[in-house]
Design a protein around this motif. Sequence first.
Motif, mmCIF file in Angstrom:
data_model
loop_
_atom_site.group_PDB
_atom_site.id
_atom_site.type_symbol
_atom_site.label_atom_id
_atom_site.label_comp_id
_atom_site.label_asym_id
_atom_site.label_seq_id
_atom_site.Cartn_x
_atom_site.Cartn_y
_atom_site.Cartn_z
ATOM 1 N N PRO A 115 22.481 42.788 25.331
ATOM 2 C CA PRO A 115 22.499 41.967 24.117
ATOM 3 C C PRO A 115 22.883 40.528 24.452
ATOM 4 N N TYR A 116 22.126 39.574 23.903
ATOM 5 C CA TYR A 116 22.384 38.165 24.195
ATOM 6 C C TYR A 116 22.645 38.004 25.698
ATOM 7 N N SER A 117 21.712 38.463 26.496
ATOM 8 C CA SER A 117 21.975 38.835 27.890
ATOM 9 C C SER A 117 22.633 37.750 28.731
ATOM 10 N N HIS A 118 22.181 36.504 28.637
ATOM 11 C CA HIS A 118 22.719 35.491 29.549
ATOM 12 C C HIS A 118 24.171 35.159 29.209
ATOM 13 N N THR A 119 24.485 35.112 27.912
ATOM 14 C CA THR A 119 25.873 34.870 27.505
ATOM 15 C C THR A 119 26.744 36.066 27.876
ATOM 16 N N PHE A 120 26.236 37.276 27.619
ATOM 17 C CA PHE A 120 26.967 38.493 27.943
ATOM 18 C C PHE A 120 27.256 38.556 29.446
ATOM 19 N N GLU A 121 26.254 38.203 30.259
ATOM 20 C CA GLU A 121 26.437 38.237 31.716
ATOM 21 C C GLU A 121 27.500 37.253 32.167
ATOM 22 N N HIS A 122 27.537 36.097 31.527
ATOM 23 C CA HIS A 122 28.511 35.074 31.919
ATOM 24 C C HIS A 122 29.934 35.561 31.688
ATOM 25 N N ILE A 123 30.162 36.238 30.559
ATOM 26 C CA ILE A 123 31.514 36.688 30.212
ATOM 27 C C ILE A 123 31.913 37.904 31.029
ATOM 28 N N PHE A 124 31.012 38.866 31.192
ATOM 29 C CA PHE A 124 31.387 40.156 31.767
ATOM 30 C C PHE A 124 30.906 40.357 33.201
ATOM 31 N N GLY A 125 30.238 39.357 33.764
ATOM 32 C CA GLY A 125 29.849 39.437 35.165
ATOM 33 C C GLY A 125 28.794 40.476 35.467
ATOM 34 N N THR A 126 27.983 40.826 34.472
ATOM 35 C CA THR A 126 26.891 41.781 34.706
ATOM 36 C C THR A 126 25.665 41.049 35.245
ATOM 37 N N ASP A 127 24.729 41.794 35.772
ATOM 38 C CA ASP A 127 23.502 41.228 36.348
ATOM 39 C C ASP A 127 22.335 42.079 35.863
ATOM 40 N N HIS A 128 21.525 41.531 34.949
ATOM 41 C CA HIS A 128 20.473 42.344 34.342
ATOM 42 C C HIS A 128 19.424 42.785 35.362
ATOM 43 N N GLU A 129 19.192 41.986 36.402
ATOM 44 C CA GLU A 129 18.217 42.381 37.421
ATOM 45 C C GLU A 129 18.740 43.555 38.243
ATOM 46 N N GLN A 130 20.027 43.509 38.572
ATOM 47 C CA GLN A 130 20.625 44.615 39.318
ATOM 48 C C GLN A 130 20.621 45.888 38.467
ATOM 49 N N ILE A 131 20.908 45.738 37.178
ATOM 50 C CA ILE A 131 20.907 46.904 36.295
ATOM 51 C C ILE A 131 19.489 47.436 36.105
ATOM 52 N N THR A 132 18.508 46.547 36.057
ATOM 53 C CA THR A 132 17.108 46.995 35.997
ATOM 54 C C THR A 132 16.779 47.873 37.194
ATOM 55 N N ARG A 133 17.135 47.413 38.385
ATOM 56 C CA ARG A 133 16.862 48.201 39.591
ATOM 57 C C ARG A 133 17.607 49.533 39.562
ATOM 58 N N GLN A 134 18.840 49.509 39.049
ATOM 59 C CA GLN A 134 19.629 50.742 38.974
ATOM 60 C C GLN A 134 19.005 51.739 38.005
ATOM 61 N N LEU A 135 18.534 51.257 36.868
ATOM 62 C CA LEU A 135 17.890 52.141 35.887
ATOM 63 C C LEU A 135 16.620 52.769 36.449
ATOM 64 N N ILE A 136 15.964 52.050 37.354
ATOM 65 C CA ILE A 136 14.723 52.550 37.958
ATOM 66 C C ILE A 136 15.017 53.544 39.076
ATOM 67 N N THR A 137 16.068 53.316 39.844
ATOM 68 C CA THR A 137 16.305 54.109 41.057
ATOM 69 C C THR A 137 17.354 55.206 40.888
#
Length: 455
Positions: A115-137
């Motif tokens: 949700p609101y991915s770029h802002t969310f990533e900035h606050i919580f240190g997540t990485d949507h590309e890394q999570i994409t790869r994780q969801l796939i593998t």
Amino acid sequence: MLHFNDENLVHEKVFRDPIHGQIIVDNQIIMDLINTPEFQRLRRVKQLGTSSFTFHGAEHSRFGHCLGVYEITRKMCNYFQRNYPSTQPDDGLWDDSERPVALCAALLHDLGHGPYSHTFEHIFGTDHEQITRQLITDPSTNINKILSRVSPDFPHQVASVIDHTYENQQVVQMISSQIDADRMDYLQRDSYYTGTSYGKFDLDRVLHVMRPVKNGIAFQISGMHAVEDYIISRLQMYLQIYFHPVSRSMEVILDHLLMRAKYIYEHPNDFDPDFTPHMLMPFFNHKFTLDDYLALDDGVLTTYFNHWTHSQDKVLSDLSRRFLYRQPFKSAVYDKESAECLPKLRELIQTAGFNSDYYTAVNDSFKLPYDTYNPQDGINQSQIELVQPNGDFIELSQVSTLVASVSGREAGDQRFFFPKEMLETHQDIEVFEPIYEQFQSYIKNNHIINPKEDK
């Protein structure tokens, strides 16, 4: 083990789409991927985040965008197979056995956005590309189970396209390059839903001048003007839509709102010990699972923001209201010289009763409209190569004066954000009047100036 083509549908499925007319699915693997909970979640994540506060039509989701990228990639595959089929190994033409990995990577490329991915990533240190790869593998996901029907290593092949390590660079550049299916869809889609025309370009013409070459994709020189149009459309979309100061202001409020919530949670003795937003706590604690991540969408955050409008913490409740009820901060452009005024402006805002940690921000938004490869940068930048009549290649900016004029030049600005109240002229509390007047002396034509130098 079934082959991808063994699961072709007897009757193709059609998604009606305002950008592409029809999005055609003719394979059960693709259909099953779309129907997974992981992919359906994207219906509940806006493509443009806070831009709907500026352009009210921009309520479209990442679900529609992912379908659009799939459709453009499907058209690329069809066109390449019809016009440039490989006849022998390593001839630089299109090997249609790459179609499954290209289509799946296109469909799933944004799967990990939150949700609101770029802002969310900035606050919580997540990485949507890394999570994409994780969801796939990750073998536990529905996505992985479906992809594994093609072959045991197929999920890793799809993930390698998304992280640019896949061996066939034609497939990688279909999904991610300076002119790819991802950008071609979001420019047209975002332009449509924002009610603007900046992102419109001749998509059909661009697709019909593309061709596979060794180590990537190139374009027939006869289609140069269609490619130029795409480059300028992209520049205009960034300047007019993605970098709009109101959208950026709402991002700042969202960022500070989540930052305040995180601070309150981390200091229970100083604030509310019962502050336990359960669906966000794994992220506050930096110990979240895939299931925790997939449980979040725009609606979940909005529900928390509604709840926080009644918080006893005045900063949290005020920022929640500003976000929900569209009360953006104001902003002014600054440069290297006027940046020295920012500490004084923050001091004035603090004196006026606003916590400057939460009611001020700087935001830099710059974009390279087009970037040429510089060996000294050490970055493997995919250039746009044109194929001349004799078969030789030439880089786009070498023959396009229009692209050369914007090549390598950053476009955008840097802004200082502050409460709108600082610009008001009639305040209820007269004691603050001189503070507001002094603050306003630093603002001229939406730019920060040094009032001493302006005299």
